[in-house]
Enzyme design. Structure first.
Site, PDB file in Angstrom:
ATOM      1  N   CYS A   2       0.926  -1.083   0.123  1.00  0.00           N
ATOM      2  CA  CYS A   2       0.245   0.335   0.496  1.00  0.00           C
ATOM      3  C   CYS A   2       0.266   1.058   0.266  1.00  0.00           C
ATOM      4  CB  CYS A   2      -0.587  -0.145   1.250  1.00  0.00           C
ATOM      5  SG  CYS A   2      -1.730  -1.712   1.570  1.00  0.00           S
ATOM      6  N   ARG A  27       1.634   1.729  -5.878  1.00  0.00           N
ATOM      7  CA  ARG A  27       1.535   0.592  -5.569  1.00  0.00           C
ATOM      8  C   ARG A  27       0.186  -0.333  -4.714  1.00  0.00           C
ATOM      9  NH1 ARG A  27       6.242   1.708  -2.266  1.00  0.00           N
ATOM     10  NH2 ARG A  27       5.229  -0.602  -0.638  1.00  0.00           N
ATOM     11  N   TRP A  85      -3.607  -1.829  -1.060  1.00  0.00           N
ATOM     12  CA  TRP A  85      -3.577  -3.295  -1.579  1.00  0.00           C
ATOM     13  C   TRP A  85      -4.525  -4.679  -1.511  1.00  0.00           C
ATOM     14  CZ3 TRP A  85      -1.249  -7.778  -2.818  1.00  0.00           C
ATOM     15  CH2 TRP A  85      -1.320  -8.094  -3.998  1.00  0.00           C
ATOM     16  N   ASN A 109       1.454  -0.341   5.551  1.00  0.00           N
ATOM     17  CA  ASN A 109       1.910  -0.469   4.882  1.00  0.00           C
ATOM     18  C   ASN A 109       2.845  -2.070   5.415  1.00  0.00           C
ATOM     19  OD1 ASN A 109       2.251  -1.465   2.176  1.00  0.00           O
ATOM     20  ND2 ASN A 109       4.173  -0.756   2.187  1.00  0.00           N
ATOM     21  N   GLY A 110       1.726  -3.336   5.177  1.00  0.00           N
ATOM     22  CA  GLY A 110       2.234  -4.471   5.352  1.00  0.00           C
ATOM     23  C   GLY A 110       1.524  -5.287   5.770  1.00  0.00           C
ATOM     24  N   GLU A 492       7.683 -11.596 -22.691  1.00  0.00           N
ATOM     25  CA  GLU A 492       7.690 -10.405 -21.818  1.00  0.00           C
ATOM     26  C   GLU A 492       6.840  -9.670 -22.919  1.00  0.00           C
ATOM     27  OE1 GLU A 492       8.254  -8.515 -19.453  1.00  0.00           O
ATOM     28  OE2 GLU A 492       8.280  -7.135 -19.603  1.00  0.00           O
ATOM     29  N   LYS A 496       3.334  -8.382 -21.103  1.00  0.00           N
ATOM     30  CA  LYS A 496       2.525  -7.203 -21.127  1.00  0.00           C
ATOM     31  C   LYS A 496       1.346  -7.193 -21.250  1.00  0.00           C
ATOM     32  CE  LYS A 496       5.144  -5.395 -19.021  1.00  0.00           C
ATOM     33  NZ  LYS A 496       6.027  -5.465 -18.674  1.00  0.00           N
ATOM     34  N   GLU A 499      -1.223  -8.532 -18.713  1.00  0.00           N
ATOM     35  CA  GLU A 499      -1.200  -7.724 -17.829  1.00  0.00           C
ATOM     36  C   GLU A 499      -2.406  -6.010 -18.150  1.00  0.00           C
ATOM     37  OE1 GLU A 499       3.765  -5.524 -17.306  1.00  0.00           O
ATOM     38  OE2 GLU A 499       2.575  -6.121 -15.270  1.00  0.00           O
ATOM     39  N   HIS A 515       5.373 -29.386 -29.430  1.00  0.00           N
ATOM     40  CA  HIS A 515       5.396 -30.447 -27.950  1.00  0.00           C
ATOM     41  C   HIS A 515       3.833 -30.088 -27.228  1.00  0.00           C
ATOM     42  CE1 HIS A 515       8.852 -31.956 -28.795  1.00  0.00           C
ATOM     43  NE2 HIS A 515       9.768 -30.950 -28.886  1.00  0.00           N
ATOM     44  N   LYS A 615       2.637  -1.296  -7.918  1.00  0.00           N
ATOM     45  CA  LYS A 615       3.140  -2.103  -9.231  1.00  0.00           C
ATOM     46  C   LYS A 615       4.783  -2.181  -7.934  1.00  0.00           C
ATOM     47  CE  LYS A 615       6.346   0.369 -12.135  1.00  0.00           C
ATOM     48  NZ  LYS A 615       6.750  -0.303 -12.922  1.00  0.00           N
TER      49      LYS A 615
END
Ligand code: AGP
Length: 620
Positions: A2, A27, A85, A109-110, A492, A496, A499, A515, A615
């Site tokens: 957060c 965040r 978050w 935060n945590g 990558e 992208k 997300e 395969h 983030k």
């Protein structure tokens, strides 16, 4: 995971808190809130959802801009704010911070790991909880100790002795309206110092518009914050620390005319790549100079293997770095996810160079892996973007990527600067171990100096890629293929797209397609193939392309310069221009970043703050 902000001084706190939270929204953004003290009581405003909702509420209630009605005690104004978050408790107004318990108000935060037992004890003692959060427990605990001890700092000391887990806590008390107390363990928090006012925040850009002088708190520390500054302590013993002075330009954290931070950050790549290698390569001396790294040639010679650990996009950078190190420095390299490495029985020791890659320097699984490798005696190094972050402080050596603040949740410039730093590291080890001739080293350095211009050239495909995005943007599935050093770039590209546009995309080594994933190919499936004329992998990738084409797949090729055969097979060809093979990962990444960006814009998603993501992933 957060963002937290605190202010104490003589100005209106709410506009300061809100502008700080805007810069921290990366965040987390599932709820937001601020609290101030008005007429001797906490005044709390919270909303579920993004900060924009909180701003609307504050404007409606006349709190923004600059209309905070009352002042604390001796003309002081104090406030704390939070953007969340969710970890414990779903996103809702009730679970939003700040949390009040009695005469205490807290943002956090945590994760408090022993929250269940603490909650039970506090309930037995008569506390009533209104939210499902672990944070409310901290608020009640501090309030209980404040009632008994009569001093905020003592109450916080007593409380953190009972807390297990990670926290950056900012605490305000109605009984000490001229003080904020901050406690830190395993989540970042900084204190900004200015004349007659002091700021607290999860990171520096949040308050950079107000000051350039910062105290970076360490784990286990508590700070007493007043308008005159902050005093740090650990286990109730004073800690002396010099503030650091930050020289970044706050404007770099703004959008600078682009529609989204992501697009701005994609376009910043030529400049930040230059910053990343500037001063670190000297063509005349055929040398690589990593000033922040204390290893000598003997240390590099002593290494028997390299272990690279990272998460997400940074993990893709690790895969490319493996290729660079093995090819240039001839040392075996293993790559692992942070979340996997830390929970197996890894075989690392003092002959292992253990390197982590992280933009934020705060990713919990990467931090945990670094700590484990240190315990096991490995030599450690970090490729990291954020100065003063946990990873930068804990690693024995750091190569900073100099990408500047990356605001968009989707990592772009951080990735290509990580690749640049990985390449520099490989060259530095190669110098120490003498694995390249002078001519080879000179060529490698010359290639790197051309990279910013090659990226600038690559950015010119923007309009073409936008058209491709509109043509294929309705597809619900994409397949990305690449071989060799371009296989991680396919991964990558797929990440992208997933997300930011919420389109399912899979990245695969092109040779593995037969395969399994080949079963997915039909006339509907866009297949993005990343291939450059780099020898054997090109030939092999072309054969794989023929397999896709013969099953009707719609090939979108990203390449350096297209051959007639490629033009014939592919539905779309994006050419980025002549590129030396080892620079292809950086240069070929650009069209893939742009493709995901334009598909997301076409589909109308929230490009810079995609759903469910944050983030900085400071929880495991
Ligand atoms: C990148 O676009 C992602 N948002 C994510 O995968 C990110 O790279 C990952 O969480 C690691 O972050 P870090 O580099 O800050 O450690």
């Amino acid at each position: 995971m957060c963002g937290i902000v605190g202010y104490i001084g003589t100005k209106d706190s709410i506009p300061i808190l809100v502008s700080g939270l805007e810069k921290l929204e990366y965040r987390g953004y599932d709820s937001a809130g601020v609290a101030t003290i008005v007429d001797g009581q906490f005044e709390v405003h919270r909303v579920e959802g993004k900060l924009a909702g909180l701003k609307n509420l504050l404007i409606k209630e006349g709190k923004l801009p600059g209309q905070e009605p009352a002042e604390n005690g001796a003309g002081l104004r104090l406030g704390i704010g939070h953007t969340r978050w969710a970890t414990h408790g779903r996103p809702s107004e009730t679970n939003a911070h700040p949390h009040v318990a009695g005469r205490i108000c807290v943002v956090h935060n945590g994760i408090i790991e022993n929250y269940a037992s603490l909650r039970e004890e506090l309930q037995k003692e008569g506390c009533t909880f209104v939210s499902e959060t672990d944070t409310e427990i901290a608020a009640h605990l501090i309030n209980k100790h404040m009632t008994a001890l009569g001093s905020l700092i003592e109450a916080v000391r007593a409380s953190i002795a009972e807390l297990e887990g990670s926290y950056a806590l900012v605490v305000s008390s109605l009984d000490e309206p001229d003080t904020l107390v901050v406690a830190k363990n395993a989540t970042p928090v900084i204190i900004g110092l200015s004349e007659g006012e002091t700021f607290v925040a999860s990171d520096i850009p949040a308050v950079l518009e107000h000051t350039r002088d910062f105290l970076v708190m360490e784990d286990g520390e508590v700070a007493v914050v007043t308008p005159k500054g902050a005093s740090l302590e650990r286990d109730a013993v004073a800690v002396e620390r010099e503030p650091i002075r930050v020289t970044w330009d706050p404007i770099t954290a703004e959008k600078g005319g682009y529609r989204h931070f992501m697009l701005k950050e994609i376009n910043e790549q030529p400049g930040v790549i230059t910053e990343t290698f500037r001063g670190r390569i000297k063509q005349q001396e055929s040398g690589v100079f990593l000033d922040d790294v204390n290893f000598q040639d003997a240390d590099y010679k002593d290494i028997e293997r390299v272990c690279l650990v990272a998460c997400g996009t940074a993990w893709h950078a690790a895969l490319v770095t493996k290729y660079y190190i093995e090819r240039l420095a001839k040392i075996p390299v293993e790559v692992d996810y942070g979340s996997e490495f830390r929970y197996r029985t890894p075989l690392v020791g003092k002959k292992t160079l253990f390197a982590v890659i992280s933009q934020s320097g705060e990713t919990a699984d990467t931090v945990g892996s670094l700590d484990l490798a240190r315990e096991l005696g490995a030599r450690t190094l970090a490729i990291c973007n954020v100065v003063g972050s946990t990873i930068a402080r804990r690693a024995e050596n750091v190569i900073y990527t100099h990408a500047g603040p990356e605001i968009s949740v989707a990592s772009t410039k951080a990735f290509t600067t990580q690749l640049t730093a990985g390449y520099l590291l490989a060259l530095r080890i190669a110098v120490a171990r003498g694995t390249l001739t002078k001519e080879e080293m000179d060529d490698c350095i010359a290639d790197l100096t051309r990279l910013p211009a090659l990226i600038t050239e690559s950015l010119k495909c923007d309009r073409q890629v936008e058209k491709i995005a509109k043509k294929y943007g309705r597809s619900e599935d994409f397949l990305y293929l690449g071989r060799g050093i371009l296989y991680p770039i396919a991964l990558e590209g797929a990440l992208k797209l997933k997300e930011i546009s919420y389109v399912h995309a899979e990245g695969y080594p092109a040779g593995e397609m037969k395969h399994g994933p080949i079963a997915l190919i039909n006339e509907e499936l866009p297949v993005v193939v990343v291939l450059g004329r780099d020898g054997i992998n090109y030939e092999k990738a072309m054969s794989n392309l023929i397999e896709v084409e013969s099953r009707g797949g719609r090939i979108i090729a990203v390449t350096d310069v297209a051959t007639p055969q490629l033009r014939e097979l592919a539905w779309e060809v994006v050419e980025v221009g002549e590129t030396p093979p080892l620079m292809m990962p950086m240069v070929f990444t650009v069209p893939l970043q742009l493709l995901s960006y334009h598909v997301a814009v076409y589909r109308g998603t929230d490009v810079d703050q995609p759903r469910n993501l944050a983030k900085s992933v400071t929880v495991e």
